[in-house]
Design an enzyme around this catalytic site. Structure first.
Site, PDB file in Angstrom:
ATOM      1  N   SER A 217     -18.265  -3.802  -0.641  1.00 53.51           N
ATOM      2  CA  SER A 217     -17.527  -2.881  -1.513  1.00 53.51           C
ATOM      3  C   SER A 217     -16.310  -3.594  -2.083  1.00 53.51           C
ATOM      4  O   SER A 217     -16.238  -4.826  -2.084  1.00 53.51           O
ATOM      5  CB  SER A 217     -17.126  -1.631  -0.728  1.00 53.51           C
ATOM      6  OG  SER A 217     -16.629  -0.646  -1.610  1.00 53.51           O
ATOM      7  N   ASN A 218     -15.335  -2.852  -2.588  1.00 50.53           N
ATOM      8  CA  ASN A 218     -14.107  -3.462  -3.127  1.00 50.53           C
ATOM      9  C   ASN A 218     -12.928  -2.521  -2.869  1.00 50.53           C
ATOM     10  O   ASN A 218     -13.091  -1.494  -2.206  1.00 50.53           O
ATOM     11  CB  ASN A 218     -14.284  -3.757  -4.619  1.00 50.53           C
ATOM     12  CG  ASN A 218     -14.581  -2.502  -5.414  1.00 50.53           C
ATOM     13  OD1 ASN A 218     -13.749  -1.613  -5.522  1.00 50.53           O
ATOM     14  ND2 ASN A 218     -15.798  -2.395  -5.933  1.00 50.53           N
ATOM     15  N   HIS A 219     -11.766  -2.866  -3.409  1.00 46.25           N
ATOM     16  CA  HIS A 219     -10.535  -2.159  -3.020  1.00 46.25           C
ATOM     17  C   HIS A 219     -10.209  -0.934  -3.871  1.00 46.25           C
ATOM     18  O   HIS A 219      -9.128  -0.355  -3.722  1.00 46.25           O
ATOM     19  CB  HIS A 219      -9.345  -3.113  -3.100  1.00 46.25           C
ATOM     20  CG  HIS A 219      -9.458  -4.265  -2.165  1.00 46.25           C
ATOM     21  ND1 HIS A 219      -9.410  -4.119  -0.804  1.00 46.25           N
ATOM     22  CD2 HIS A 219      -9.645  -5.594  -2.398  1.00 46.25           C
ATOM     23  CE1 HIS A 219      -9.537  -5.302  -0.224  1.00 46.25           C
ATOM     24  NE2 HIS A 219      -9.697  -6.201  -1.170  1.00 46.25           N
ATOM     25  N   SER A 220     -11.076  -0.530  -4.797  1.00 45.67           N
ATOM     26  CA  SER A 220     -10.695   0.585  -5.687  1.00 45.67           C
ATOM     27  C   SER A 220     -10.496   1.879  -4.892  1.00 45.67           C
ATOM     28  O   SER A 220     -11.332   2.274  -4.083  1.00 45.67           O
ATOM     29  CB  SER A 220     -11.786   0.789  -6.748  1.00 45.67           C
ATOM     30  OG  SER A 220     -11.496   1.953  -7.493  1.00 45.67           O
TER      31      SER A 220
END
Ligand code: PMT
Length: 417
Positions: A217-220
């Protein structure tokens, strides 16, 4: 009456003008006059040092109210309540705001009436910084401004020019006309300018499963996309928010479709776009997903592990290929060669404009409450200062409205030809 004065209407609005000890305090007189001329009722609170730069008599005459400096009147002991001042105002405008006052506001220090009023104010707060260029550029001042912006204090950027020190640079307080216009815009009720329009907004991070336990995933956080969905709905649009996993509340009047993976987001966005007049694609979507998802937890071995990834489908590109004369806005989150990458995405995905944010800018990008963005379209680039994500959302909505108006005008001129 000058051109700018007539442009602002503040009829019936109550503005508390805070003046601090800066040479730019002389401009507070002109600012006060502009606000009163625009129809506002203005009361003034000054720091003790501000009195050295501009007299209370001048400010009292222009505002038509006695000036407050101390917590009480030494003549008769009358108490000046910071709480009732804060409650009275529709907007608390501190102009000029010195580096010292900004630092105290960020730290929550309350050693004069202007500051205690700030801590009690429930209305929108606007600051117009004024200081020497090095003070303005100093990391401490910049951090204080970021802290205030995160708390939704609106900042009217100082201008570049000759400073009282004789140096040249950024730090001059914005002109009174600019500040009055900023307050006018802030206090203008948003009309339902997007009534009858339907938008899709994507927001947040996607989650690509590796096995039942792990994912990519990512940090959004979803904050930027949620702010956009909320702003479009406030302006009357019907909004479908296709959202990755977040802890945020659904903005009022918005319909949310929850998704996890890039594939689910693709399907939900393509479906919602069928009925829509436009889309704003703010989600941070995975470009790659594991080629195979293990149905049992992968056990660790002694050596390295290789994960094979396959491309996801690009939502923006798919909507771009099918958009016709509908509006498509994308985002670009970059770490280098920002302009070139954003322009390439604008063209490749057939977007009307792209909102560029760079991780090289402090206070921009993932998770924080602020962002620093540029709009890039086929006619060029417009760079915005650091502001809250709510304000960025409002500027995006303004640009969408301008675009829709231009399209409407173009279609009208075609039919009359
Ligand atoms: O959520 P926050 O914590 O508030 O952070 C906001 C943000 C940084 C996520 C946001 O401001 C932002 O920049 N979003 C886009 C991030 C991104 O993934 O950019 P990109 O350059 O990889 O993608 C370009 C555009 O294509 C984006 O509009 C993206 O939504 C879209 N895209 C990308 C891949 C894909 N498979 N489908 C897409 O639609």
């Amino acid at each position: 009456m000058g051109q700018n004065e007539s442009a602002v209407s503040l009829k019936g609005r109550r503005i508390l003008l805070g003046v601090t000890g800066s040479i730019a305090a002389y401009k507070a007189a002109q600012l006060c006059r502009l606000l009163v001329t625009a129809g506002a009722e203005v009361q003034v609170v000054m720091t003790p040092l501000a009195k050295q730069f501009i007299t209370p008599l001048t400010m009292a005459t222009l505002s038509k109210h006695p000036i407050r400096v101390e917590f009480f009147d030494p003549e008769n002991g009358a108490w000046h309540s910071h709480v009732s001042l804060g409650e009275w105002a529709d907007c608390y405008l501190i102009a000029p705001a010195t580096a010292n006052t900004l630092a105290k506001m960020a730290a929550g220090i309350a050693d004069n009436l202007l500051l205690t009023t700030y801590l009690s104010a429930r209305c929108p707060v606007v600051v117009a910084p004024a200081m020497d260029l090095d003070m303005y550029a100093h990391a401490a001042t910049q951090q204080n401004l970021r802290t205030l912006a995160e708390r939704n204090v609106r900042i009217v950027e100082p201008a570049e020019g000759e400073l009282a020190s004789g140096l040249h640079g950024k730090g001059r307080m914005a002109e009174p006309e600019t500040i009055a216009a900023f307050v006018g815009e802030l206090l203008t009720e948003k009309k339902k300018t997007l009534q009858g329009k339907r938008f899709v907004v994507t927001a947040g991070a996607t989650i690509e499963a590796i096995d039942p336990v792990r994912f990519l995933s990512n940090h959004s956080s979803g904050k930027m996309g949620y702010a956009i969905a909320g702003e479009l709905a406030r302006r009357g649009a019907a909004v479908t928010l296709v959202s990755g996993r977040t802890s945020l509340d659904v903005p009022s009047g918005v319909e949310r479709v929850d998704v996890l993976s890039a594939a689910e987001m693709y399907d939900a966005a393509v479906e919602a776009f069928k009925q829509a007049d436009g889309a704003v694609l703010c989600a941070a979507v995975a470009d790659y997903t594991p080629a195979e998802v293990a149905d049992r937890k992968l056990q660790k071995g002694d050596g390295e592990m290789t994960l094979t990834l396959k491309r996801t489908r690009d939502i923006a590109a798919a909507l771009g290929a099918d958009k016709g004369d509908r509006l498509l806005v994308g985002f670009a989150l970059e770490t280098h060669d920002e302009q070139a990458h954003a322009e390439a995405k604008l063209h490749k995905k057939n977007l009307d404009f792209i909102v560029l944010n760079s991780l090289r800018d402090a206070g921009a990008g993932f998770r924080v409450d602020t962002n620093k963005v540029s709009f890039i379209d086929r006619s060029g680039r417009e760079e915005l200062p650091l502001m809250s994500k709510t304000e960025v959302a409002s500027r995006i909505a303004d640009k969408i409205e301008n675009h829709l108006r231009a399209c409407y005008a173009a279609s009208q001129s075609k039919t009359t030809r």
